[in-house]
Design a protein around this motif. Structure first.
Motif, mmCIF file in Angstrom:
data_model
loop_
_atom_site.group_PDB
_atom_site.id
_atom_site.type_symbol
_atom_site.label_atom_id
_atom_site.label_comp_id
_atom_site.label_asym_id
_atom_site.label_seq_id
_atom_site.Cartn_x
_atom_site.Cartn_y
_atom_site.Cartn_z
ATOM 1 N N VAL A 160 0.861 -1.179 0.000
ATOM 2 C CA VAL A 160 0.000 0.000 0.000
ATOM 3 C C VAL A 160 0.895 1.226 0.000
ATOM 4 C CG1 VAL A 160 -1.739 1.342 1.252
ATOM 5 C CG2 VAL A 160 -1.871 -1.164 1.221
ATOM 6 N N LEU A 161 0.638 2.124 -0.946
ATOM 7 C CA LEU A 161 1.398 3.365 -1.065
ATOM 8 C C LEU A 161 0.528 4.514 -0.589
ATOM 9 C CD1 LEU A 161 3.014 2.670 -4.528
ATOM 10 C CD2 LEU A 161 3.910 2.179 -2.246
ATOM 11 N N VAL A 162 0.938 5.130 0.528
ATOM 12 C CA VAL A 162 0.160 6.179 1.172
ATOM 13 C C VAL A 162 0.827 7.520 0.907
ATOM 14 C CG1 VAL A 162 -0.814 7.009 3.337
ATOM 15 C CG2 VAL A 162 -0.467 4.539 2.995
ATOM 16 N N SER A 163 0.114 8.379 0.196
ATOM 17 C CA SER A 163 0.638 9.705 -0.135
ATOM 18 C C SER A 163 -0.416 10.757 0.153
ATOM 19 C CB SER A 163 1.023 9.766 -1.615
ATOM 20 O OG SER A 163 1.414 11.078 -1.971
ATOM 21 N N HIS A 164 0.033 11.982 0.306
ATOM 22 C CA HIS A 164 -0.889 13.108 0.454
ATOM 23 C C HIS A 164 -1.586 13.421 -0.869
ATOM 24 C CE1 HIS A 164 1.238 13.612 4.199
ATOM 25 N NE2 HIS A 164 0.348 14.520 4.549
ATOM 26 N N SER A 165 -1.084 12.876 -1.949
ATOM 27 C CA SER A 165 -1.605 13.167 -3.277
ATOM 28 C C SER A 165 -2.009 11.868 -3.967
ATOM 29 C CB SER A 165 -0.524 13.874 -4.103
ATOM 30 O OG SER A 165 -0.837 13.879 -5.459
ATOM 31 N N ALA A 166 -3.277 11.793 -4.380
ATOM 32 C CA ALA A 166 -3.735 10.605 -5.097
ATOM 33 C C ALA A 166 -2.956 10.387 -6.393
ATOM 34 C CB ALA A 166 -5.237 10.688 -5.371
ATOM 35 N N PRO A 167 -2.730 11.443 -7.199
ATOM 36 C CA PRO A 167 -1.964 11.209 -8.437
ATOM 37 C C PRO A 167 -0.537 10.715 -8.175
ATOM 38 C CG PRO A 167 -3.156 13.289 -8.601
ATOM 39 C CD PRO A 167 -3.301 12.801 -7.187
ATOM 40 N N ALA A 215 -1.737 -1.178 -4.087
ATOM 41 C CA ALA A 215 -2.842 -0.220 -4.092
ATOM 42 C C ALA A 215 -2.329 1.137 -3.651
ATOM 43 C CB ALA A 215 -3.962 -0.679 -3.163
ATOM 44 N N ALA A 216 -2.871 2.170 -4.276
ATOM 45 C CA ALA A 216 -2.548 3.547 -3.925
ATOM 46 C C ALA A 216 -3.620 4.071 -2.979
ATOM 47 C CB ALA A 216 -2.498 4.406 -5.184
ATOM 48 N N ALA A 217 -3.182 4.721 -1.917
ATOM 49 C CA ALA A 217 -4.103 5.342 -0.957
ATOM 50 C C ALA A 217 -3.659 6.784 -0.795
ATOM 51 C CB ALA A 217 -4.077 4.608 0.381
ATOM 52 N N GLY A 218 -4.054 7.609 -1.745
ATOM 53 C CA GLY A 218 -3.600 8.990 -1.732
ATOM 54 C C GLY A 218 -4.729 9.976 -1.623
ATOM 55 N N GLY A 219 -4.429 11.084 -0.968
ATOM 56 C CA GLY A 219 -5.367 12.182 -0.879
ATOM 57 C C GLY A 219 -6.530 11.928 0.057
ATOM 58 N N THR A 220 -7.433 12.907 0.082
ATOM 59 C CA THR A 220 -8.611 12.825 0.945
ATOM 60 C C THR A 220 -9.780 12.236 0.175
ATOM 61 O OG1 THR A 220 -9.425 15.010 0.335
ATOM 62 C CG2 THR A 220 -7.856 14.907 2.176
ATOM 63 N N ALA A 221 -10.829 11.926 0.896
ATOM 64 C CA ALA A 221 -12.038 11.385 0.270
ATOM 65 C C ALA A 221 -12.653 12.380 -0.710
ATOM 66 C CB ALA A 221 -13.050 11.007 1.343
ATOM 67 N N LEU A 222 -12.403 13.666 -0.519
ATOM 68 C CA LEU A 222 -12.950 14.692 -1.412
ATOM 69 C C LEU A 222 -12.007 15.030 -2.558
ATOM 70 C CD1 LEU A 222 -14.543 17.067 1.257
ATOM 71 C CD2 LEU A 222 -15.673 15.317 -0.148
ATOM 72 N N GLY A 264 -8.809 16.066 -2.338
ATOM 73 C CA GLY A 264 -7.790 17.062 -2.039
ATOM 74 C C GLY A 264 -6.513 16.444 -1.508
ATOM 75 N N LEU A 265 -5.553 17.308 -1.186
ATOM 76 C CA LEU A 265 -4.313 16.849 -0.574
ATOM 77 C C LEU A 265 -4.572 16.511 0.883
ATOM 78 C CD1 LEU A 265 -1.706 19.410 -1.954
ATOM 79 C CD2 LEU A 265 -2.038 17.038 -2.657
ATOM 80 N N GLY A 266 -3.991 15.431 1.339
ATOM 81 C CA GLY A 266 -4.157 15.009 2.719
ATOM 82 C C GLY A 266 -4.097 13.504 2.823
#
Length: 147
Positions: A22-29, A51-58, A60-62
Motif C-alpha cells: 500500500v502506497l500512502v501519499s498526500h496526493s492521489a496522483p 494499491a494507492a491510498a492517496g489524498g482525501t475522500a474529497l 484534495g491533498l491530505g
C-alpha cells in the motif's frame, strides 16, 4: 472509494500468497503514479498486489484513514501488507491504524524512501519473498546513490 488499482494478475486463490503493498501519499496522483511505475518495473511474472491510498475522500491533498484501510484490505492475500508513506501525517495515520489494530494481520509500516522503496518492495514481493525481506529491500533503497 478509489483506493488504487488492483493488480489484474493477482488472484487470492492461485499460486503462493504474495505480500501486498500500500502506497500512502498526500496526493492521489502521486500514489497512483508510483504504484504504476512499481508494477511496470516488476512485470515479467506475477506482480504483487499494489494499491494507492492517496489524498482525501474529497480528492484534495491530505491523508484518509478510510482509503488506507480499503487499500490494505484490497491487497491482503494473507502474507502480510507492507505500507509505505510519503510525509508526516500519512506516517502518523498509518501508525495510529497499526496501534489500533485496524489493519489486516501482518501489516507493517516500512521505513523507506517513498519512490525507490516502493519499487524495491514491489519487485521483492513479486518474487514471493516474505514481509521481512520486502521490508529489508525497501529500507536498502536509502543507500541508493545517484552520483
Amino acid at each position: 472509494m478509489n483506493a488504487g488499482h488492483p493488480d489484474p494478475g493477482a488472484d487470492a486463490g492461485s499460486g503462493p500468497a504474495l505480500v501486498g503493498i500500500v502506497l500512502v501519499s498526500h496526493s492521489a496522483p502521486v500514489a497512483e503514479a508510483v504504484a504504476e511505475l512499481a508494477r511496470e518495473l516488476a512485470a515479467g511474472g506475477p506482480v504483487a498486489p499494489v494499491a494507492a491510498a492517496g489524498g482525501t475522500a474529497l480528492g484534495g491533498l491530505g491523508t484518509s484513514a478510510e482509503r488506507i484501510l480499503a487499500a490494505a484490505r484490497e491487497v491482503d492475500r494473507g502474507a502480510g501488507v507492507a505500507l509505505l508513506a510519503d510525509l508526516g501525517s500519512s506516517v502518523l495515520t498509518v501508525k495510529v491504524l497499526l496501534m489500533e489494530d485496524e489493519l489486516p494481520p501482518g501489516s507493517r509500516l516500512l521505513d523507506a524512501p517513498f519512490l525507490e522503496g516502493a519499487v524495491a518492495a514491489v519487485v521483492t514481493a513479486s518474487t514471493g519473498a516474505p514481509l521481512a525481506a520486502v521490508a529489508d529491500a525497501a529500507a536498502e533503497a536509502y543507500s541508493y546513490r545517484k552520483a
